[in-house]
Design an enzyme around this catalytic site. Sequence first.
Site, PDB file in Angstrom:
ATOM      1  N   ARG A  37       0.819  -1.223   0.000  1.00 48.71           N
ATOM      2  CA  ARG A  37       0.000   0.000   0.000  1.00 48.71           C
ATOM      3  C   ARG A  37       0.856   1.277   0.000  1.00 48.71           C
ATOM      4  O   ARG A  37       0.452   2.295  -0.541  1.00 48.71           O
ATOM      5  CB  ARG A  37      -0.946  -0.008   1.216  1.00 48.71           C
ATOM      6  CG  ARG A  37      -1.965   1.160   1.226  1.00 48.71           C
ATOM      7  CD  ARG A  37      -2.924   1.051   2.400  1.00 48.71           C
ATOM      8  NE  ARG A  37      -4.005   2.038   2.339  1.00 48.71           N
ATOM      9  CZ  ARG A  37      -4.190   3.005   3.229  1.00 48.71           C
ATOM     10  NH1 ARG A  37      -3.370   3.134   4.263  1.00 48.71           N
ATOM     11  NH2 ARG A  37      -5.201   3.851   3.099  1.00 48.71           N
ATOM     12  N   ILE A  63      -7.097   7.885  -0.926  1.00 52.61           N
ATOM     13  CA  ILE A  63      -7.023   6.414  -0.923  1.00 52.61           C
ATOM     14  C   ILE A  63      -7.847   5.985   0.281  1.00 52.61           C
ATOM     15  O   ILE A  63      -7.662   6.485   1.387  1.00 52.61           O
ATOM     16  CB  ILE A  63      -5.556   5.917  -0.841  1.00 52.61           C
ATOM     17  CG1 ILE A  63      -5.488   4.375  -0.880  1.00 52.61           C
ATOM     18  CG2 ILE A  63      -4.822   6.455   0.377  1.00 52.61           C
ATOM     19  CD1 ILE A  63      -4.051   3.829  -1.003  1.00 52.61           C
ATOM     20  N   SER A  64      -8.797   5.110   0.070  1.00 52.04           N
ATOM     21  CA  SER A  64      -9.727   4.727   1.140  1.00 52.04           C
ATOM     22  C   SER A  64      -9.000   4.036   2.287  1.00 52.04           C
ATOM     23  O   SER A  64      -7.953   3.411   2.106  1.00 52.04           O
ATOM     24  CB  SER A  64     -10.809   3.787   0.608  1.00 52.04           C
ATOM     25  OG  SER A  64     -11.719   4.488  -0.203  1.00 52.04           O
ATOM     26  N   GLN A  65      -9.608   4.135   3.460  1.00 49.78           N
ATOM     27  CA  GLN A  65      -9.162   3.406   4.637  1.00 49.78           C
ATOM     28  C   GLN A  65      -9.141   1.907   4.298  1.00 49.78           C
ATOM     29  O   GLN A  65     -10.081   1.412   3.659  1.00 49.78           O
ATOM     30  CB  GLN A  65     -10.182   3.701   5.734  1.00 49.78           C
ATOM     31  CG  GLN A  65      -9.945   3.056   7.060  1.00 49.78           C
ATOM     32  CD  GLN A  65     -11.097   3.351   8.022  1.00 49.78           C
ATOM     33  OE1 GLN A  65     -11.961   4.182   7.738  1.00 49.78           O
ATOM     34  NE2 GLN A  65     -11.117   2.655   9.135  1.00 49.78           N
ATOM     35  N   PRO A  66      -8.102   1.155   4.687  1.00 48.97           N
ATOM     36  CA  PRO A  66      -8.051  -0.274   4.369  1.00 48.97           C
ATOM     37  C   PRO A  66      -9.307  -1.042   4.803  1.00 48.97           C
ATOM     38  O   PRO A  66      -9.765  -1.937   4.089  1.00 48.97           O
ATOM     39  CB  PRO A  66      -6.803  -0.759   5.117  1.00 48.97           C
ATOM     40  CG  PRO A  66      -5.914   0.446   5.136  1.00 48.97           C
ATOM     41  CD  PRO A  66      -6.836   1.619   5.302  1.00 48.97           C
TER      42      PRO A  66
END
Length: 213
Positions: A37, A63-66
């Site tokens: 990531r 970038i979205s939260q995992p």
Amino acid sequence: MKDTAKHQGLRNQLVNVLQQKGITDVNVLDAIKKIPRHLFLNSSFEDYAYQDKAFPIGAGQTISQPYTVAFQSQLLEIKKEHKVLEIGTGSGYQTAVLCLMGAKVFSVERQNELFKQTSSLLPKLGIRPKHLSFGDGYKGLPSYAPFDSIIVTAGAPFIPKPLMAQLKIGGRLVIPLGDDVQIMTLLIRKNETQFEKHELGEFRFVPLLEDKN
């Protein structure tokens, strides 16, 4: 483009966090364990890349939260060779997760800057979606339809009709609906005209942009 043992260790820790938060799909967890990531982020965020947080990636996007990536991916119930339409390529991280889960990914990005970055980054990481395109996500990709599943990675005020039309019968569409706060919504297509709807909690996304030209 280094991926070290330290990075791998941080990914293992992240996977543990996701499991504690209720992610159980082994394919999702394996993909997140493998994907670097930190290479999808500006280098100034590298030390934070494996925290369960969203980060800016340019062009007003994130970038979205995992956890969000894992939650949406798990809802899709992907099988190998499934055709998946992704609306909002963004950094390409969600695209990579879907590819590693065995999906044939068709992805649309509205921001040219991000489209160019991601088109160049993914092949360097050995990740090959079936098709990346620059265009209006509200329209989907009718020439490649129907899809086994569709994932929208930005907040939408409504479910675009073209996306519903491009979903196979039995297919799953995952979309965050709402303005300031979104409700994660799952639609399952029952037949030509009927969809089963599930609402699955609050999330925050950047808005889905429509092509105004």
